[in-house]
Design a protein around this motif. Structure first.
Motif, mmCIF file in Angstrom:
data_model
loop_
_atom_site.group_PDB
_atom_site.id
_atom_site.type_symbol
_atom_site.label_atom_id
_atom_site.label_comp_id
_atom_site.label_asym_id
_atom_site.label_seq_id
_atom_site.Cartn_x
_atom_site.Cartn_y
_atom_site.Cartn_z
ATOM 1 N N TYR A 31 32.224 1.375 79.530
ATOM 2 C CA TYR A 31 32.323 1.128 80.706
ATOM 3 C C TYR A 31 33.156 0.584 82.148
ATOM 4 O O TYR A 31 33.274 0.753 82.620
ATOM 5 N N VAL A 32 34.366 0.108 80.690
ATOM 6 C CA VAL A 32 35.471 -0.556 81.359
ATOM 7 C C VAL A 32 36.428 0.471 81.478
ATOM 8 O O VAL A 32 37.054 0.481 82.454
ATOM 9 N N GLU A 33 36.751 0.827 80.212
ATOM 10 C CA GLU A 33 37.471 2.543 79.414
ATOM 11 C C GLU A 33 36.866 3.341 80.347
ATOM 12 O O GLU A 33 37.449 4.807 80.134
ATOM 13 N N LYS A 34 35.624 3.449 80.847
ATOM 14 C CA LYS A 34 35.165 5.011 80.896
ATOM 15 C C LYS A 34 35.361 5.878 80.199
ATOM 16 O O LYS A 34 35.551 7.561 80.573
ATOM 17 N N LEU A 35 35.334 5.977 79.169
ATOM 18 C CA LEU A 35 35.637 7.127 77.902
ATOM 19 C C LEU A 35 33.982 7.607 77.501
ATOM 20 O O LEU A 35 32.770 7.064 78.631
ATOM 21 N N GLU A 36 33.982 8.917 77.738
ATOM 22 C CA GLU A 36 32.785 9.612 77.799
ATOM 23 C C GLU A 36 32.247 9.107 75.834
ATOM 24 O O GLU A 36 33.312 8.054 75.392
ATOM 25 N N LEU A 37 31.209 9.252 76.177
ATOM 26 C CA LEU A 37 30.252 8.981 75.144
ATOM 27 C C LEU A 37 30.583 9.267 73.651
ATOM 28 O O LEU A 37 30.508 8.609 72.829
ATOM 29 N N VAL A 38 30.884 10.423 73.631
ATOM 30 C CA VAL A 38 31.815 11.131 72.635
ATOM 31 C C VAL A 38 32.581 11.092 72.170
ATOM 32 O O VAL A 38 33.344 10.244 70.964
ATOM 33 N N ASP A 39 33.822 10.154 72.783
ATOM 34 C CA ASP A 39 34.801 9.709 72.780
ATOM 35 C C ASP A 39 34.818 8.295 72.280
ATOM 36 O O ASP A 39 35.618 8.262 71.266
ATOM 37 N N VAL A 40 34.141 7.440 72.697
ATOM 38 C CA VAL A 40 33.562 6.631 72.456
ATOM 39 C C VAL A 40 33.310 6.614 70.767
ATOM 40 O O VAL A 40 33.650 5.992 70.062
ATOM 41 N N ALA A 41 32.550 7.449 70.002
ATOM 42 C CA ALA A 41 32.267 7.511 68.574
ATOM 43 C C ALA A 41 33.443 7.888 68.297
ATOM 44 O O ALA A 41 32.952 7.784 66.863
ATOM 45 N N ALA A 42 33.883 8.832 68.609
ATOM 46 C CA ALA A 42 34.757 9.214 68.008
ATOM 47 C C ALA A 42 36.930 7.952 67.706
ATOM 48 O O ALA A 42 36.656 7.594 66.681
ATOM 49 N N ALA A 43 36.642 7.072 68.670
ATOM 50 C CA ALA A 43 36.879 6.120 68.860
ATOM 51 C C ALA A 43 36.968 4.945 67.835
ATOM 52 O O ALA A 43 37.902 3.936 67.122
ATOM 53 N N MET A 44 35.490 4.833 67.682
ATOM 54 C CA MET A 44 34.731 3.570 66.613
ATOM 55 C C MET A 44 34.950 4.231 65.307
ATOM 56 O O MET A 44 34.207 3.610 64.473
ATOM 57 N N ASP A 45 34.826 5.531 65.412
ATOM 58 C CA ASP A 45 34.144 6.541 63.641
ATOM 59 C C ASP A 45 33.087 5.565 63.834
ATOM 60 O O ASP A 45 32.987 5.899 62.658
ATOM 61 N N ILE A 46 32.207 6.355 64.798
ATOM 62 C CA ILE A 46 31.018 6.363 64.510
ATOM 63 C C ILE A 46 30.171 7.663 64.707
ATOM 64 O O ILE A 46 31.044 8.276 65.735
ATOM 65 N N SER A 47 28.806 7.691 64.819
ATOM 66 C CA SER A 47 28.033 8.507 65.343
ATOM 67 C C SER A 47 28.057 8.748 66.619
ATOM 68 O O SER A 47 27.598 7.803 67.071
ATOM 69 N N LEU A 48 27.676 9.329 67.131
ATOM 70 C CA LEU A 48 27.452 9.254 68.491
ATOM 71 C C LEU A 48 25.960 8.226 67.907
ATOM 72 O O LEU A 48 25.391 8.389 69.375
ATOM 73 N N ALA A 49 25.572 8.849 67.888
ATOM 74 C CA ALA A 49 23.197 8.542 67.522
ATOM 75 C C ALA A 49 23.525 6.766 68.094
ATOM 76 O O ALA A 49 23.154 6.650 67.634
ATOM 77 N N THR A 50 24.381 7.087 66.712
ATOM 78 C CA THR A 50 25.253 4.990 66.778
ATOM 79 C C THR A 50 25.625 4.566 67.451
ATOM 80 O O THR A 50 25.353 3.062 68.569
#
Length: 104
Positions: A31-50
């Motif tokens: 919400y602040v950096e405005k990444l797509e959720l799939v990109d958030v998951a990749a950046a955090m090295d977590i699954s999309l579901a997580t």
């Protein structure tokens, strides 16, 4: 930034500080950096579901706490009128810019 804008930002930062570190990071990336959720998951090295679980948890807590803060209550009402904070349904993301009404 006006005094009320600084106060709102300070209260928002306090609310984010109450989240678990990983949950907070997912919220900020989305919400602040405005990444797509799939990109958030990749950046955090977590699954999309997580990522979705963290985001849902964070959104629920942030909105609940923000609604109780006078400096943020109007902002939260405006957001809820525009969109639901629910990436799970594909709704548009919220963007907590904390711009004070009447200022650019």
């Amino acid at each position: 930034t006006s005094g009320s804008g600084r106060q709102a930002l300070s209260r928002f930062e306090t609310i984010l500080g109450k989240l678990a570190p990983r949950t907070r990071r997912v919220f900020v990336l989305r919400y602040v950096e405005k990444l797509e959720l799939v990109d958030v998951a990749a950046a955090m090295d977590i699954s999309l579901a997580t990522a979705k679980r963290h985001l849902s948890r964070a959104s629920t807590r942030v909105f609940a706490m923000a609604e109780r803060e006078p400096a943020l209550a109007e902002y939260v009402r405006d957001i809820k009128r525009r969109t639901l904070p629910d990436d799970l349904s594909g709704a548009a993301p919220i963007r907590p810019s904390l711009v004070v009404h009447g200022e650019a």
